[in-house]
Every structure is written in C-alpha cells, then in structure tokens.
Motif scaffolding. Structure first.
Motif, PDB file in Angstrom:
ATOM      1  N   THR A  53       0.849  -1.195   0.000  1.00  0.00           N
ATOM      2  CA  THR A  53       0.000   0.000   0.000  1.00  0.00           C
ATOM      3  C   THR A  53       0.885   1.246   0.000  1.00  0.00           C
ATOM      4  O   THR A  53       2.078   1.167   0.295  1.00  0.00           O
ATOM      5  N   ASN A  54       0.271   2.343  -0.267  1.00  0.00           N
ATOM      6  CA  ASN A  54       0.934   3.643  -0.134  1.00  0.00           C
ATOM      7  C   ASN A  54       0.240   4.483   0.926  1.00  0.00           C
ATOM      8  O   ASN A  54       0.472   5.672   1.021  1.00  0.00           O
ATOM      9  N   ARG A  55      -0.617   3.842   1.682  1.00  0.00           N
ATOM     10  CA  ARG A  55      -1.419   4.554   2.681  1.00  0.00           C
ATOM     11  C   ARG A  55      -0.646   4.741   3.980  1.00  0.00           C
ATOM     12  O   ARG A  55       0.304   4.025   4.257  1.00  0.00           O
ATOM     13  N   PRO A  56      -1.067   5.691   4.812  1.00  0.00           N
ATOM     14  CA  PRO A  56      -0.430   5.904   6.117  1.00  0.00           C
ATOM     15  C   PRO A  56      -0.571   4.670   7.014  1.00  0.00           C
ATOM     16  O   PRO A  56      -1.494   3.868   6.852  1.00  0.00           O
ATOM     17  N   ALA A  73      12.330  -5.812  20.216  1.00  0.00           N
ATOM     18  CA  ALA A  73      11.372  -5.980  19.117  1.00  0.00           C
ATOM     19  C   ALA A  73      10.739  -4.640  18.755  1.00  0.00           C
ATOM     20  O   ALA A  73      10.599  -4.316  17.564  1.00  0.00           O
ATOM     21  N   MET A  74      10.382  -3.838  19.743  1.00  0.00           N
ATOM     22  CA  MET A  74       9.798  -2.530  19.461  1.00  0.00           C
ATOM     23  C   MET A  74      10.811  -1.627  18.766  1.00  0.00           C
ATOM     24  O   MET A  74      10.461  -0.880  17.856  1.00  0.00           O
ATOM     25  N   MET A  75      12.068  -1.702  19.164  1.00  0.00           N
ATOM     26  CA  MET A  75      13.106  -0.920  18.487  1.00  0.00           C
ATOM     27  C   MET A  75      13.181  -1.312  17.014  1.00  0.00           C
ATOM     28  O   MET A  75      13.296  -0.437  16.136  1.00  0.00           O
ATOM     29  N   ASP A  76      13.112  -2.599  16.736  1.00  0.00           N
ATOM     30  CA  ASP A  76      13.146  -3.073  15.350  1.00  0.00           C
ATOM     31  C   ASP A  76      11.923  -2.570  14.567  1.00  0.00           C
ATOM     32  O   ASP A  76      12.044  -2.178  13.405  1.00  0.00           O
ATOM     33  N   ILE A  77      10.767  -2.592  15.202  1.00  0.00           N
ATOM     34  CA  ILE A  77       9.555  -2.081  14.555  1.00  0.00           C
ATOM     35  C   ILE A  77       9.717  -0.596  14.239  1.00  0.00           C
ATOM     36  O   ILE A  77       9.454  -0.147  13.117  1.00  0.00           O
ATOM     37  N   PHE A  78      10.188   0.171  15.218  1.00  0.00           N
ATOM     38  CA  PHE A  78      10.355   1.606  14.999  1.00  0.00           C
ATOM     39  C   PHE A  78      11.419   1.887  13.935  1.00  0.00           C
ATOM     40  O   PHE A  78      11.291   2.830  13.159  1.00  0.00           O
ATOM     41  N   ASP A  79      12.469   1.067  13.878  1.00  0.00           N
ATOM     42  CA  ASP A  79      13.481   1.226  12.821  1.00  0.00           C
ATOM     43  C   ASP A  79      12.861   1.010  11.444  1.00  0.00           C
ATOM     44  O   ASP A  79      13.160   1.733  10.493  1.00  0.00           O
ATOM     45  N   THR A  80      11.995   0.014  11.333  1.00  0.00           N
ATOM     46  CA  THR A  80      11.304  -0.249  10.059  1.00  0.00           C
ATOM     47  C   THR A  80      10.424   0.933   9.681  1.00  0.00           C
ATOM     48  O   THR A  80      10.412   1.373   8.524  1.00  0.00           O
ATOM     49  N   LEU A  81       9.697   1.472  10.650  1.00  0.00           N
ATOM     50  CA  LEU A  81       8.844   2.629  10.390  1.00  0.00           C
ATOM     51  C   LEU A  81       9.678   3.848  10.009  1.00  0.00           C
ATOM     52  O   LEU A  81       9.323   4.600   9.090  1.00  0.00           O
ATOM     53  N   GLU A  82      10.792   4.024  10.695  1.00  0.00           N
ATOM     54  CA  GLU A  82      11.661   5.171  10.418  1.00  0.00           C
ATOM     55  C   GLU A  82      12.215   5.099   8.998  1.00  0.00           C
ATOM     56  O   GLU A  82      12.260   6.110   8.288  1.00  0.00           O
ATOM     57  N   ALA A  83      12.620   3.913   8.568  1.00  0.00           N
ATOM     58  CA  ALA A  83      13.148   3.746   7.211  1.00  0.00           C
ATOM     59  C   ALA A  83      12.074   4.065   6.172  1.00  0.00           C
ATOM     60  O   ALA A  83      12.344   4.729   5.163  1.00  0.00           O
ATOM     61  N   ALA A  84      10.855   3.617   6.406  1.00  0.00           N
ATOM     62  CA  ALA A  84       9.761   3.902   5.476  1.00  0.00           C
ATOM     63  C   ALA A  84       9.429   5.392   5.476  1.00  0.00           C
ATOM     64  O   ALA A  84       9.175   5.984   4.425  1.00  0.00           O
ATOM     65  N   PHE A  85       9.451   6.002   6.647  1.00  0.00           N
ATOM     66  CA  PHE A  85       9.174   7.436   6.762  1.00  0.00           C
ATOM     67  C   PHE A  85      10.231   8.243   5.995  1.00  0.00           C
ATOM     68  O   PHE A  85       9.905   9.211   5.308  1.00  0.00           O
ATOM     69  N   ALA A  86      11.479   7.820   6.083  1.00  0.00           N
ATOM     70  CA  ALA A  86      12.565   8.498   5.376  1.00  0.00           C
ATOM     71  C   ALA A  86      12.375   8.432   3.860  1.00  0.00           C
ATOM     72  O   ALA A  86      12.866   9.298   3.134  1.00  0.00           O
ATOM     73  N   GLY A  88       9.436   8.687   2.511  1.00  0.00           N
ATOM     74  CA  GLY A  88       8.237   9.448   2.183  1.00  0.00           C
ATOM     75  C   GLY A  88       6.919   8.857   2.644  1.00  0.00           C
ATOM     76  O   GLY A  88       5.860   9.431   2.378  1.00  0.00           O
ATOM     77  N   ARG A  89       6.950   7.716   3.333  1.00  0.00           N
ATOM     78  CA  ARG A  89       5.694   7.129   3.824  1.00  0.00           C
ATOM     79  C   ARG A  89       5.191   7.887   5.042  1.00  0.00           C
ATOM     80  O   ARG A  89       5.965   8.340   5.875  1.00  0.00           O
ATOM     81  N   ALA A 108       8.507   5.338  26.550  1.00  0.00           N
ATOM     82  CA  ALA A 108       7.954   5.860  25.301  1.00  0.00           C
ATOM     83  C   ALA A 108       8.749   7.085  24.846  1.00  0.00           C
ATOM     84  O   ALA A 108       9.045   7.249  23.660  1.00  0.00           O
ATOM     85  N   GLU A 109       9.124   7.932  25.792  1.00  0.00           N
ATOM     86  CA  GLU A 109       9.914   9.125  25.471  1.00  0.00           C
ATOM     87  C   GLU A 109      11.280   8.740  24.901  1.00  0.00           C
ATOM     88  O   GLU A 109      11.754   9.354  23.938  1.00  0.00           O
ATOM     89  N   GLU A 110      11.897   7.705  25.451  1.00  0.00           N
ATOM     90  CA  GLU A 110      13.179   7.236  24.920  1.00  0.00           C
ATOM     91  C   GLU A 110      13.027   6.746  23.483  1.00  0.00           C
ATOM     92  O   GLU A 110      13.879   7.027  22.635  1.00  0.00           O
ATOM     93  N   PHE A 111      11.961   6.011  23.202  1.00  0.00           N
ATOM     94  CA  PHE A 111      11.704   5.568  21.834  1.00  0.00           C
ATOM     95  C   PHE A 111      11.495   6.778  20.917  1.00  0.00           C
ATOM     96  O   PHE A 111      12.028   6.838  19.812  1.00  0.00           O
ATOM     97  N   ARG A 112      10.715   7.733  21.383  1.00  0.00           N
ATOM     98  CA  ARG A 112      10.379   8.898  20.554  1.00  0.00           C
ATOM     99  C   ARG A 112      11.620   9.694  20.161  1.00  0.00           C
ATOM    100  O   ARG A 112      11.687  10.234  19.065  1.00  0.00           O
ATOM    101  N   GLU A 113      12.609   9.742  21.050  1.00  0.00           N
ATOM    102  CA  GLU A 113      13.827  10.502  20.777  1.00  0.00           C
ATOM    103  C   GLU A 113      14.545  10.006  19.523  1.00  0.00           C
ATOM    104  O   GLU A 113      15.240  10.778  18.867  1.00  0.00           O
ATOM    105  N   ASP A 114      14.380   8.728  19.186  1.00  0.00           N
ATOM    106  CA  ASP A 114      15.066   8.148  18.033  1.00  0.00           C
ATOM    107  C   ASP A 114      14.230   8.182  16.754  1.00  0.00           C
ATOM    108  O   ASP A 114      14.668   7.682  15.727  1.00  0.00           O
ATOM    109  N   CYS A 115      13.035   8.747  16.827  1.00  0.00           N
ATOM    110  CA  CYS A 115      12.129   8.726  15.678  1.00  0.00           C
ATOM    111  C   CYS A 115      11.891  10.134  15.163  1.00  0.00           C
ATOM    112  O   CYS A 115      11.765  11.073  15.948  1.00  0.00           O
ATOM    113  N   THR A 116      11.807  10.261  13.833  1.00  0.00           N
ATOM    114  CA  THR A 116      11.500  11.566  13.248  1.00  0.00           C
ATOM    115  C   THR A 116      10.042  11.652  12.797  1.00  0.00           C
ATOM    116  O   THR A 116       9.560  12.732  12.513  1.00  0.00           O
ATOM    117  N   PHE A 117       9.348  10.507  12.717  1.00  0.00           N
ATOM    118  CA  PHE A 117       7.934  10.524  12.346  1.00  0.00           C
ATOM    119  C   PHE A 117       7.099  10.964  13.550  1.00  0.00           C
ATOM    120  O   PHE A 117       7.580  10.932  14.686  1.00  0.00           O
TER     121      PHE A 117
END
Length: 127
Positions: A53-56, A73-86, A88-89, A108-117
């Motif tokens: 898909t190309n949806r959010p 596992a959550m770090m890996d999930i967030f890394d996958t999301l971050e790569a897709a966000f980079a 343009g997703r 949650a705040e620690e996770f958020r610090e590593d994410c740009t989405f």
C-alpha cells in the motif's frame, strides 16, 4: 492481506491489525517466553502493508510493561517505520499510558527521541 488478532494474556499484549484502517494496535504487558515468535507476525504484517500500500500506517500502543526482548522488538519495529518514513511514507505512533505509571512514559519518550515521524505520548486514565 489477512488481518490478525493475538489474544492478550498476563504476559502477552493483545495485538490486532486493521489493514483497511492502516492501523496496528497493541495493549497490555509484554514479557513473552519467545518474543521473536510473538512479534514475527507483527513484523511480517507491517512489511507487507508497507510493500503493498501507499497509505499511512499508525501504531496505537497502550503497553504497560515490556521486558528486554520486547523492547528490542519494538526498536526493530520503529526502525522499520523510520526507514519507510525516510522514503516518504506517512507514519505515526500514538502511545497511551496510565499517568500513574511514569516508567512507561519514560520508555515511550526514549523511543520517541530516536524517531523523526510523528510520535505522540498521551496520558490516559482508565482501561
């Protein structure tokens, strides 16, 4: 793609996907005996969703406790999301927590610090 549902237990969060809404929901404690086995279906669903898909995509989290392997596992999930966000997703995370549990808010705040989405941390009382 077929949506899936994992019933929550004392040590496993309830996890459900919603392909049509572009959403993945996790709620509860996460300290399974085998986190790879638990999260493998989550990884596969996310990757297929991103590829087909190309949806959010939005993750709705209300996790109360995570052991070390669940955090990985959550770090890996967030890394996958971050790569897709980079690439343009459109991605977002909404992490709800009980305000009486400051440790989860800090995690949650620690996770958020590593994410740009977009990554919202929301105090929510009640079940």
């Amino acid at each position: 793609m077929t949506d899936f549902f994992i019933a929550g237990t004392q040590s496993i969060p309830e996890i459900r996907s919603d392909w049509d809404a572009g959403a993945l929901h996790m709620r509860g404690d996460s300290y399974p005996e085998n986190s790879f086995e638990l999260f493998n279906q989550v990884f596969e669903w996310i990757e297929q969703y991103l590829n087909e898909t190309n949806r959010p995509l939005t993750l709705h989290l209300h996790l109360l406790y995570l052991n070390t392997s669940s955090i990985k596992a959550m770090m890996d999930i967030f890394d996958t999301l971050e790569a897709a966000f980079a690439k343009g997703r459109e991605m977002s995370v909404i992490w709800s927590y009980d305000p009486r549990n400051e440790r989860v808010a800090e995690l949650a705040e620690e996770f958020r610090e590593d994410c740009t989405f977009p990554f919202d941390i929301v105090a929510q009382s009640g079940p």
